[in-house]
Scaffold this active site. Structure first.
Site, PDB file in Angstrom:
ATOM      1  N   LYS A  68     -68.201 -31.735  85.645  1.00 33.94           N
ATOM      2  CA  LYS A  68     -67.162 -32.316  86.485  1.00 33.94           C
ATOM      3  C   LYS A  68     -67.751 -33.334  87.450  1.00 33.94           C
ATOM      4  O   LYS A  68     -67.258 -34.459  87.591  1.00 33.94           O
ATOM      5  CB  LYS A  68     -66.427 -31.215  87.237  1.00 33.94           C
ATOM      6  CG  LYS A  68     -65.246 -31.715  88.056  1.00 33.94           C
ATOM      7  CD  LYS A  68     -64.628 -30.584  88.852  1.00 33.94           C
ATOM      8  CE  LYS A  68     -63.581 -29.864  88.045  1.00 33.94           C
ATOM      9  NZ  LYS A  68     -63.870 -28.636  87.455  1.00 33.94           N
ATOM     10  N   ARG A  95     -64.319 -27.338  94.187  1.00 33.28           N
ATOM     11  CA  ARG A  95     -64.214 -26.892  92.794  1.00 33.28           C
ATOM     12  C   ARG A  95     -65.588 -26.604  92.198  1.00 33.28           C
ATOM     13  O   ARG A  95     -66.596 -27.166  92.612  1.00 33.28           O
ATOM     14  CB  ARG A  95     -63.545 -27.973  91.927  1.00 33.28           C
ATOM     15  CG  ARG A  95     -62.154 -28.408  92.364  1.00 33.28           C
ATOM     16  CD  ARG A  95     -61.699 -29.599  91.525  1.00 33.28           C
ATOM     17  NE  ARG A  95     -60.441 -30.158  91.948  1.00 33.28           N
ATOM     18  CZ  ARG A  95     -59.264 -29.893  91.388  1.00 33.28           C
ATOM     19  NH1 ARG A  95     -59.199 -29.050  90.380  1.00 33.28           N
ATOM     20  NH2 ARG A  95     -58.165 -30.463  91.835  1.00 33.28           N
ATOM     21  N   GLY A 123     -61.036 -23.224  83.823  1.00 26.01           N
ATOM     22  CA  GLY A 123     -60.294 -22.133  84.444  1.00 26.01           C
ATOM     23  C   GLY A 123     -61.077 -20.870  84.697  1.00 26.01           C
ATOM     24  O   GLY A 123     -60.534 -19.891  85.219  1.00 26.01           O
ATOM     25  N   MET A 146     -63.855 -20.420  86.642  1.00 21.69           N
ATOM     26  CA  MET A 146     -64.432 -20.253  87.979  1.00 21.69           C
ATOM     27  C   MET A 146     -63.440 -20.704  89.038  1.00 21.69           C
ATOM     28  O   MET A 146     -62.345 -21.167  88.732  1.00 21.69           O
ATOM     29  CB  MET A 146     -65.770 -20.999  88.070  1.00 21.69           C
ATOM     30  CG  MET A 146     -66.866 -20.351  87.244  1.00 21.69           C
ATOM     31  SD  MET A 146     -68.426 -21.249  87.308  1.00 21.69           S
ATOM     32  CE  MET A 146     -68.051 -22.709  86.346  1.00 21.69           C
ATOM     33  N   ARG A 206     -63.101 -35.171  81.033  1.00 23.75           N
ATOM     34  CA  ARG A 206     -64.098 -34.393  80.282  1.00 23.75           C
ATOM     35  C   ARG A 206     -63.709 -34.447  78.811  1.00 23.75           C
ATOM     36  O   ARG A 206     -62.571 -34.774  78.464  1.00 23.75           O
ATOM     37  CB  ARG A 206     -64.138 -32.936  80.757  1.00 23.75           C
ATOM     38  CG  ARG A 206     -62.829 -32.174  80.553  1.00 23.75           C
ATOM     39  CD  ARG A 206     -62.871 -30.813  81.197  1.00 23.75           C
ATOM     40  NE  ARG A 206     -61.578 -30.129  81.110  1.00 23.75           N
ATOM     41  CZ  ARG A 206     -61.258 -29.061  81.804  1.00 23.75           C
ATOM     42  NH1 ARG A 206     -62.124 -28.534  82.645  1.00 23.75           N
ATOM     43  NH2 ARG A 206     -60.077 -28.484  81.670  1.00 23.75           N
ATOM     44  N   HIS A 212     -53.238 -22.873  80.941  1.00 26.46           N
ATOM     45  CA  HIS A 212     -54.438 -22.069  80.684  1.00 26.46           C
ATOM     46  C   HIS A 212     -54.385 -21.448  79.292  1.00 26.46           C
ATOM     47  O   HIS A 212     -55.351 -21.506  78.522  1.00 26.46           O
ATOM     48  CB  HIS A 212     -54.565 -20.983  81.756  1.00 26.46           C
ATOM     49  CG  HIS A 212     -55.693 -20.030  81.512  1.00 26.46           C
ATOM     50  ND1 HIS A 212     -55.530 -18.843  80.836  1.00 26.46           N
ATOM     51  CD2 HIS A 212     -57.009 -20.096  81.826  1.00 26.46           C
ATOM     52  CE1 HIS A 212     -56.683 -18.217  80.763  1.00 26.46           C
ATOM     53  NE2 HIS A 212     -57.597 -18.950  81.363  1.00 26.46           N
ATOM     54  N   SER A 251     -86.582 -14.193  49.445  1.00 20.89           N
ATOM     55  CA  SER A 251     -85.289 -14.279  50.127  1.00 20.89           C
ATOM     56  C   SER A 251     -85.250 -13.218  51.223  1.00 20.89           C
ATOM     57  O   SER A 251     -85.418 -12.030  50.952  1.00 20.89           O
ATOM     58  CB  SER A 251     -84.145 -14.057  49.132  1.00 20.89           C
ATOM     59  OG  SER A 251     -82.896 -14.138  49.792  1.00 20.89           O
ATOM     60  N   CYS A 305     -80.385 -14.241  52.732  1.00 23.83           N
ATOM     61  CA  CYS A 305     -79.153 -13.762  52.095  1.00 23.83           C
ATOM     62  C   CYS A 305     -78.489 -12.637  52.883  1.00 23.83           C
ATOM     63  O   CYS A 305     -77.605 -11.959  52.381  1.00 23.83           O
ATOM     64  CB  CYS A 305     -79.411 -13.329  50.660  1.00 23.83           C
ATOM     65  SG  CYS A 305     -80.624 -11.994  50.496  1.00 23.83           S
ATOM     66  N   TYR A 358     -82.881 -22.613  51.470  1.00 21.51           N
ATOM     67  CA  TYR A 358     -81.441 -22.404  51.344  1.00 21.51           C
ATOM     68  C   TYR A 358     -81.001 -21.219  52.206  1.00 21.51           C
ATOM     69  O   TYR A 358     -81.810 -20.376  52.606  1.00 21.51           O
ATOM     70  CB  TYR A 358     -81.034 -22.175  49.882  1.00 21.51           C
ATOM     71  CG  TYR A 358     -81.534 -20.878  49.277  1.00 21.51           C
ATOM     72  CD1 TYR A 358     -80.816 -19.684  49.405  1.00 21.51           C
ATOM     73  CD2 TYR A 358     -82.728 -20.843  48.555  1.00 21.51           C
ATOM     74  CE1 TYR A 358     -81.271 -18.508  48.849  1.00 21.51           C
ATOM     75  CE2 TYR A 358     -83.197 -19.672  47.994  1.00 21.51           C
ATOM     76  CZ  TYR A 358     -82.461 -18.501  48.134  1.00 21.51           C
ATOM     77  OH  TYR A 358     -82.917 -17.325  47.593  1.00 21.51           O
TER      78      TYR A 358
END
Length: 868
Positions: free
Chosen positions: A22, A92, A101, A103, A330, A446, A755, A822, A842
């Site tokens: 912010k 803030r 929302g 804090m 933001r 919210h 694997s 895996c 992989y």
């Protein structure tokens, strides 16, 4: 000593870590010349100092921020604490990572009895002055003094009822003065503005560790040690009159991603009225009708900010007496579908590159394309309509509080959280809910913002409903009563509420989604395979981009009704000859299964794990089932009972399973190898290209591999000689035990691939039973004993270290080994990034996680390319 306080003209958007998101963006907008009320920021390191000092502000901080305050006074031409020319502040939070929302915020800080009177005189608008004062008392009591809000809300409601006032905007200055006097009876708050400011700064720092903030960080993997900055900004007022107001806007539609300016506006209202959902706002186009010049300035500003940040922006603004002020920008929270569309569109528009587009899409958001939607042809009993805040279809039992949602969902019962409006305190209930329905609030409330961020279906602003929390009912305008525990269905794409469980359709893809996946495949190094045993799963896997099967669990093929008795007969057989008879029948089943997999996976590798689970898992355990089995296969109940008892183990996961079965019963392995290779030969005869990979599970030393490999190769050669055909194949091992990882150098010469079975490897490294961890993992997480559930996201420190050791050492023993994973971690984005970093070839995951894995693998390579 590091600088702790920065004015808005001293920072930039690149200072997120120091000034919070912010604060950094307020500085950036200031540098762009946009109308930003001036102020200063207390840094995030100061927050960490605060906590390190036992929740005490650093000794010199007050003198530092008073210097900044004086410069803000000079800039604004007003004075903090001066009744004749008052300067008020908003205080803030602002973390480096957006936590909307979660804090605390305090508005109108600096008000007291004397300043309220002075503000009324200066503005000539006493109603505005006392409305602002009562808002400050109410917010300060909640955030700083820890008072419950309900008594304050009751005072207002009772006063409105007694004086025939329906809305807050109907209240006069005298009404608000009367309310303020009652507020003062509820709390004793300081009249000194400097004391107010100091306490507010402390309260914002403390809000970093509120339960809702902690839950949000856990859900979004945000580091607890980041801390928050404090933004102290000069107040501007949307509740000044009809030419004033507040709004929230997005540069593109956050639900669909469509490229049009989207937002909501409330005339004569403060910003918290819009965000909290206290009143249902109007579309942003209403501002164009009432204040066209302000709307055009806002439209131009949003276009500028989107081009500047090269991302969809979430804006907060206030209009005071016809003048626009920007309070925040933001990167906007968005649905999965919107995130993909926005990313692809911005590449087409030349704003970002393909690689940047991939980083803009959360892997979890990809699941929005994989989740069911309400079947439009099956809709019935539509009892209410609200705003389509977060798309998707959800069915569940109605609950009316966050705590109730958590309690009911413990039994895996799906719930729909129904609230008048949600607050950050509801986050734990929103987390477990299938869907969220609110009576009040808009598309930027919210409930809407948080639900979109979590990918949860939500409908807000459903004013057809009237909630009665005490009775546990919600009644529609048409008189339909829905009670606690009743089942309803939400369509978050249309805003429709329906009674009962309405059928869903499979989630649909989109051209944009396919484009993004194409980019992911182009920019990733890791291959992505699937865990699959059935032709249906394999077909779905291939459809979703699988480049082979990384884990075929052969035991799953034996649990079907017509096969389980053959498997049980084999286990119960006392003689090898009798066992061979059952194995012959099982061979036929397994060969057919493997052929079906090779057909679906034509040209791609299929890694088949030899039989792994303990044999007792296949046998019945109660007398009734034993008696039924006895009749079916002709084996006495006593024999079944005795065999089942003899196979029982104190710790079966460390017992007679995996490669140990192959050592003791090599005939089982011989059958499986014959089934795999003969199926591959049949596939080749059909003109296909099968690539079987046979994987030995749960090894601890190379002697196991050598002994079992002899059996495997003997079977392979026999099958090939009989058909006079050659089939490409590989023999490898699962790396599931710490000993295997630590001894990988000795294993390497005996295998062609490794694997990592990280489910078992995690279990053995931690000494945690994955079946029983649920009894204590919640407490471990709450008490910060572990940072995450190690079965959900790979523990890189210990389990990951074993993997790295295994890879590094095995490369010494043999070149060219292929490495994969895996376990369930193969579909976890954080774990995938680690697999990329340590050089795996992989990952393998469940079919429906494949798109997530493809994008996560690409993101990993974009962030940290690994040489081929």
């Amino acid at each position: 000593m590091a600088k702790r306080v920065y004015l808005f003209n001293e920072g930039s958007k690149d200072d997120r870590e120091l000034l919070g998101g912010k604060g950094a963006n307020l500085c950036e907008m200031t540098s762009l010349g946009l109308p930003v009320p001036f102020g200063f920021i207390i840094t995030t390191p100061t927050c960490r100092e605060f906590f390190d000092s036992g929740n005490k502000l650093p000794g010199k901080l007050e003198s530092e921020y008073r210097v900044a305050l004086a410069l803000v006074e000079e800039h604004m031409g007003t004075r903090f604490g001066d009744p004749d020319n008052p300067l008020l502040f908003s205080v803030r939070s602002g973390a480096p990572v957006s936590m909307p929302g979660m804090m605390n915020t305090i508005l109108n800080l600096g008000m007291n009895d004397e300043i309220a009177e002075g503000l009324a005189r200066k503005t000539g608008n006493p109603r505005f002055a006392y409305d602002s004062y009562r808002r400050f008392i109410q917010m300060y009591a909640d955030v700083v003094l820890g008072a419950e809000d309900e008594p304050f809300a009751d005072v207002i409601e009772k006063h409105k009822a007694a004086h025939n006032k329906k809305l807050d905007t109907d209240m006069t200055a005298e009404d608000w003065q009367a309310v303020i006097e009652q507020f003062k009876q509820l709390v004793d708050f300081p009249q000194d503005p400097q004391e107010q400011l100091k306490s507010a700064i402390e309260a914002v720092f403390l809000s970093w560790n509120t339960p809702r903030a902690i839950v949000y960080r856990e859900m979004n993997n945000i580091d607890d040690d980041l801390g928050t900055a404090v933004c102290v900004q000069s107040m501007v007022f949307g509740n000044f009159g009809e030419t004033s107001g507040s709004g929230v806007a997005f540069t593109r539609n956050p639900s669909t991603g469509d490229d049009h300016f989207f937002g909501e506006y409330l005339a004569n209202a403060a910003g918290e009225d819009v965000v909290a959902g206290i009143r249902t706002p109007l579309p942003i186009t209403s501002l164009e009708e009432t204040l066209p010049e302000v709307y055009q300035q806002l439209f131009d500003t949003q276009a500028l900010l989107e081009r500047h940040y090269r991302d969809m922006q979430d804006l907060e603004f206030t209009v005071q007496e016809g003048r626009l002020y920007m309070l925040q920008t933001r990167s906007g929270k968005r649905t999965g579908r919107a995130s993909v569309k926005i990313a692809v569109d911005m590449v087409s528009e030349g704003l970002i590159t393909e690689k940047e587009a991939l980083l803009r899409v959360s892997p979890e958001h990809v699941e929005a394309f994989l989740h069911p939607m309400v079947d439009p042809d099956a809709k019935q009993d539509i009892v209410a309509r609200g705003l389509p805040a977060s798309p998707g279809g959800a069915t569940g039992q109605v609950v009316f509080s966050a705590d109730e949602a958590v309690e009911v969902s413990k039994n895996d019962t799906p719930v729909i959280l129904v609230r008048r409006e949600t607050t950050p305190e509801d986050i734990h209930g929103m987390k477990v809910a299938e869907g969220i329905l609110t009576e009040l609030g808009g598309m930027t409330s919210h409930a809407a913002v948080v639900a979109r961020g979590m990918g949860v279906c939500a409908i807000t602003g459903c004013e057809d409903l009237n909630l009665d929390y005490k009775a546990g009912t919600v009644t529609t305008d048409d008189g339909v009563v829905i009670g606690r525990g009743d089942t309803i269905t939400l369509d978050g794409s249309t805003g429709e509420v329906m009674l009962g469980d309405i059928p869903k359709t499979e989630a649909s893809s989109s051209d944009d989604f396919q484009t993004l996946l194409t980019w992911a495949d182009k920019h990733r190094r890791l291959k992505v395979r699937a865990n699959a045993e059935t032709p249906e799963d394999a077909a779905k896997a291939r459809e979703l981009g699988a480049e082979g099967i990384g884990l075929c669990r052969t035991e799953h093929m034996f649990f079907e009704a017509e096969r389980i008795d053959q498997m049980r007969g084999m286990i119960l057989a006392e003689k090898k000859e009798e066992r061979a008879t059952y194995l012959t029948k099982l061979l036929e089943f397994q060969r057919a299964d493997m052929l079906a997999l090779f057909e679906v996976m034509d040209g791609l590798p299929v890694t088949v794990r030899l039989l792994d689970p303990p044999l007792h898992e296949f046998l019945p355990h109660d007398e009734e089932d034993m008696a039924a089995l006895s009749k079916r296969i002709g084996v006495p109940v006593e024999v079944i009972r005795e065999r089942a008892h003899s196979l029982q183990e104190v710790n079966p996961m460390l017992g007679f399973r995996g490669c140990r079965l192959s050592i003791v019963f090599p005939e089982i392995t011989e059958m499986q190898v014959e089934a795999i290779i003969s199926a591959a030969i049949l596939a080749k005869e059909k003109g296909l290209n099968p690539f079987p990979e046979i994987m030995i599970p749960l090894v601890v030393n190379v002697r196991e591999i050598r002994r079992i490999t002899e059996v495997i190769e003997k079977g392979i050669l026999k099958a090939m000689e009989e058909k006079q055909v050659s089939i490409p194949y590989k023999i490898g091992t699962m790396m599931e035990t710490p000993r295997a990882c630590l001894g990988a150098k000795r294993l390497a010469p005996a295998v062609e691939f490794m694997s990592f079975g990280t489910n078992d490897l995690t279990q053995m490294t931690y000494g945690f039973s994955r079946d029983d961890i649920g009894k204590f993992i919640g407490d471990y997480l709450d008490r910060k004993i572990v940072e995450q559930d190690p079965f959900v996201s790979l523990d890189q420190r210990a389990v990951g270290r074993l993997m790295k050791i295994a890879i590094e050492d095995s490369k010494i023993g043999r070149k060219g080994i292929k490495y994969g994973i895996c376990g369930e971690h193969g579909g976890d984005p954080k774990s995938i990034r680690f697999c990329h970093e340590i050089g795996l070839d992989y990952v393998s995951c469940s079919p429906y996680r494949l798109p997530v894995a493809r994008i996560a693998a690409a993101q990993a390579n974009v962030l940290e390319p690994v040489p081929e």
